[in-house]
Design a protein around this motif. Sequence first.
Motif, PDB file in Angstrom:
ATOM      1  N   ASP A 150      -5.897 -15.777 -12.535  1.00 43.13           N
ATOM      2  CA  ASP A 150      -5.893 -14.316 -12.669  1.00 43.13           C
ATOM      3  C   ASP A 150      -6.200 -13.769 -11.273  1.00 43.13           C
ATOM      4  N   VAL A 151      -5.145 -13.559 -10.480  1.00 46.17           N
ATOM      5  CA  VAL A 151      -5.303 -13.183  -9.084  1.00 46.17           C
ATOM      6  C   VAL A 151      -6.049 -11.875  -8.941  1.00 46.17           C
ATOM      7  N   CYS A 152      -5.752 -10.925  -9.814  1.00 44.23           N
ATOM      8  CA  CYS A 152      -6.398  -9.619  -9.724  1.00 44.23           C
ATOM      9  C   CYS A 152      -7.917  -9.754  -9.846  1.00 44.23           C
ATOM     10  N   GLU A 153      -8.371 -10.500 -10.840  1.00 39.23           N
ATOM     11  CA  GLU A 153      -9.816 -10.692 -11.024  1.00 39.23           C
ATOM     12  C   GLU A 153     -10.419 -11.511  -9.892  1.00 39.23           C
ATOM     13  N   GLU A 154      -9.648 -12.463  -9.373  1.00 34.07           N
ATOM     14  CA  GLU A 154     -10.129 -13.261  -8.238  1.00 34.07           C
ATOM     15  C   GLU A 154     -10.368 -12.378  -7.020  1.00 34.07           C
ATOM     16  N   LEU A 155      -9.454 -11.439  -6.795  1.00 35.01           N
ATOM     17  CA  LEU A 155      -9.591 -10.544  -5.648  1.00 35.01           C
ATOM     18  C   LEU A 155     -10.814  -9.643  -5.799  1.00 35.01           C
ATOM     19  N   LYS A 156     -11.010  -9.119  -6.995  1.00 34.18           N
ATOM     20  CA  LYS A 156     -12.172  -8.273  -7.235  1.00 34.18           C
ATOM     21  C   LYS A 156     -13.474  -9.049  -7.046  1.00 34.18           C
TER      22      LYS A 156
ATOM     23  N   SER B  71       0.830  -1.209   0.000  1.00 32.03           N
ATOM     24  CA  SER B  71       0.000   0.000   0.000  1.00 32.03           C
ATOM     25  C   SER B  71       0.860   1.253   0.000  1.00 32.03           C
ATOM     26  N   HIS B  72       1.984   1.222   0.747  1.00 30.85           N
ATOM     27  CA  HIS B  72       2.876   2.372   0.748  1.00 30.85           C
ATOM     28  C   HIS B  72       3.632   2.507  -0.571  1.00 30.85           C
ATOM     29  N   LYS B  73       3.822   1.398  -1.266  1.00 30.96           N
ATOM     30  CA  LYS B  73       4.536   1.459  -2.547  1.00 30.96           C
ATOM     31  C   LYS B  73       3.614   1.823  -3.702  1.00 30.96           C
ATOM     32  N   TYR B  74       2.388   1.293  -3.702  1.00 32.18           N
ATOM     33  CA  TYR B  74       1.516   1.444  -4.868  1.00 32.18           C
ATOM     34  C   TYR B  74       0.198   2.174  -4.583  1.00 32.18           C
ATOM     35  N   GLY B  75      -0.105   2.441  -3.328  1.00 34.17           N
ATOM     36  CA  GLY B  75      -1.361   3.096  -3.012  1.00 34.17           C
ATOM     37  C   GLY B  75      -2.387   2.134  -2.429  1.00 34.17           C
ATOM     38  N   SER B  76      -3.499   2.694  -1.997  1.00 38.21           N
ATOM     39  CA  SER B  76      -4.487   1.950  -1.218  1.00 38.21           C
ATOM     40  C   SER B  76      -5.193   0.835  -1.990  1.00 38.21           C
ATOM     41  N   HIS B  77      -5.233   0.936  -3.320  1.00 40.14           N
ATOM     42  CA  HIS B  77      -5.973  -0.040  -4.109  1.00 40.14           C
ATOM     43  C   HIS B  77      -5.059  -0.852  -5.031  1.00 40.14           C
ATOM     44  N   TRP B  78      -3.865  -1.140  -4.549  1.00 44.41           N
ATOM     45  CA  TRP B  78      -2.877  -1.831  -5.383  1.00 44.41           C
ATOM     46  C   TRP B  78      -3.374  -3.173  -5.909  1.00 44.41           C
ATOM     47  N   TYR B  79      -4.228  -3.851  -5.169  1.00 43.21           N
ATOM     48  CA  TYR B  79      -4.666  -5.194  -5.584  1.00 43.21           C
ATOM     49  C   TYR B  79      -5.542  -5.163  -6.842  1.00 43.21           C
ATOM     50  N   THR B  80      -6.031  -3.974  -7.227  1.00 40.17           N
ATOM     51  CA  THR B  80      -6.841  -3.846  -8.446  1.00 40.17           C
ATOM     52  C   THR B  80      -5.989  -3.587  -9.675  1.00 40.17           C
ATOM     53  N   ASN B  81      -4.684  -3.443  -9.492  1.00 41.84           N
ATOM     54  CA  ASN B  81      -3.760  -3.164 -10.601  1.00 41.84           C
ATOM     55  C   ASN B  81      -3.269  -4.483 -11.189  1.00 41.84           C
TER      56      ASN B  81
ATOM     57  N   PRO C 209     -10.352  -0.355  -0.057  1.00 42.21           N
ATOM     58  CA  PRO C 209      -8.889  -0.378  -0.069  1.00 42.21           C
ATOM     59  C   PRO C 209      -8.338  -1.741   0.351  1.00 42.21           C
ATOM     60  N   ALA C 210      -7.042  -1.914   0.123  1.00 46.93           N
ATOM     61  CA  ALA C 210      -6.384  -3.192   0.381  1.00 46.93           C
ATOM     62  C   ALA C 210      -6.515  -3.623   1.835  1.00 46.93           C
ATOM     63  N   TRP C 211      -6.448  -2.664   2.761  1.00 45.56           N
ATOM     64  CA  TRP C 211      -6.496  -3.055   4.182  1.00 45.56           C
ATOM     65  C   TRP C 211      -7.849  -3.617   4.595  1.00 45.56           C
ATOM     66  N   MET C 212      -8.859  -3.438   3.774  1.00 42.85           N
ATOM     67  CA  MET C 212     -10.132  -4.128   3.998  1.00 42.85           C
ATOM     68  C   MET C 212     -10.164  -5.451   3.233  1.00 42.85           C
ATOM     69  N   THR C 213      -9.830  -5.377   1.961  1.00 41.91           N
ATOM     70  CA  THR C 213      -9.940  -6.547   1.086  1.00 41.91           C
ATOM     71  C   THR C 213      -9.057  -7.700   1.530  1.00 41.91           C
TER      72      THR C 213
END
Length: 310
Positions: free
Chosen positions: A120-126, A99-109, A156-160
Motif C-alpha cells: 500500500d504505497v500511499c500508506e507507506e508514504l504517509k 503535482s501539476h496534474k493532481y496538486g501539491s499533496h497527490w501522494y496522499t490520494n 507537500p510532495a516536493w518535500m516528501t
Amino acid sequence: MDYNKPPLTFSQQVDLLQQRGLMIQDPDRCADYLKQISYYRLSAYALVFQQQKDQFNRGTTFQNILDLYVFDRELRLLVFDAIERIEVGIKTQLIYQLSHKYGSHWYTNAQLFKKTSRVDVCEELKSLVVHAKHQKNPETFIKHYFDRYQQPDLPPAWMTIELLTFGQISRLFKHLKDNDDKRLIADQFGVHHTVFASWLHSLTYIRNICGHHGRLWNREIAIEPIWLKKTKKRWINPAFQSKTNRTFYSLCIIQFLLNTINPSSSFKEKLNALMNANKCPKGYIKLMGIPTDQQGRLHPWLKDPLWAGE
C-alpha cells in the motif's frame, strides 16, 4: 559435506597464494593488503586468473588481482555517483509532473495507486513522513513544515518525495494505477513506461551492489532490465540485446538517462578512461558484457550513437 576449513593467519594466506602459483614479489606488502581487504573478497577477482581451480595461470601476479579489484572499486564509485544524479532527476519529474496534474499533496490520494495485500504505497508514504517527523534530528524542511503549518496534516510532495530512497521511488512508480501517469514521467526520458519501470527496478539493484561494495565488473544482473526496442533518442547496437543481464548494458542505461538529466555529464569520459587505465586486462573487459567478434575483438561501443553523441 561438512565445511571444515580453518581460519588462516595473514602470513598463511600469503603462503597459500604462493603455493597456488601466484607470483608475489613482496610478501609483506601482500599481507598488508590482505589485512585491509579480506582474502575472501579478493578471491572473487582471482578466479579469472585460474583456468584450473586453485592454480593460478603462469605469470599471474598479486598486482594483477589488486589492479582488478581497484578497477571494480572505481567502477562502483563512478556508477554510484551517476545513479545519484539519475535519482535526483527522476524525483524532480515525479514531483513536477504529478503535482501539476493532481496538486501539491497527490501522494496522499490512495486512488492514484494500485493496492495489493502486500503493498500500500500511499500508506507507506504517509508513514515515512510521520517517521521522519519524529526522528531525533529530523530533516530541516520537515521540521519547518510541522512547526509552521497545521493543515494539511502532511507536507507537500516536493518535500516528501525528497525523503525517498531510489528503491522507494521505483516502488512508487510501479504502483501508480493509471498508465497515463506513468507515461507522463517516462516520456520525459524517452522510453516506454514498462521499460522505465524495469530500469528503475534494475538500477535499484545496481545501486545496492555499489552501496554494499559488491563486485560489479563481472556480474550477472539478477534483476534484468528490459531491452529498449524503440526510442527517438540515441541508443546502442542490437548486438547488446543478448547482454541485458550484464553490467555494461546497465552502464548504457545510465548513459541514456544522463543524456536527458545531465547532458554535460562526464560519465562517458570517466568510464572510457577507467577502461583504458590498464587496471582491468583487456581480455577481461568483455566480462562486463561487451560483445566480441569471432576474433575476440570488443564491439566498438564508443562508436554507437548513444556514446558517440551522434
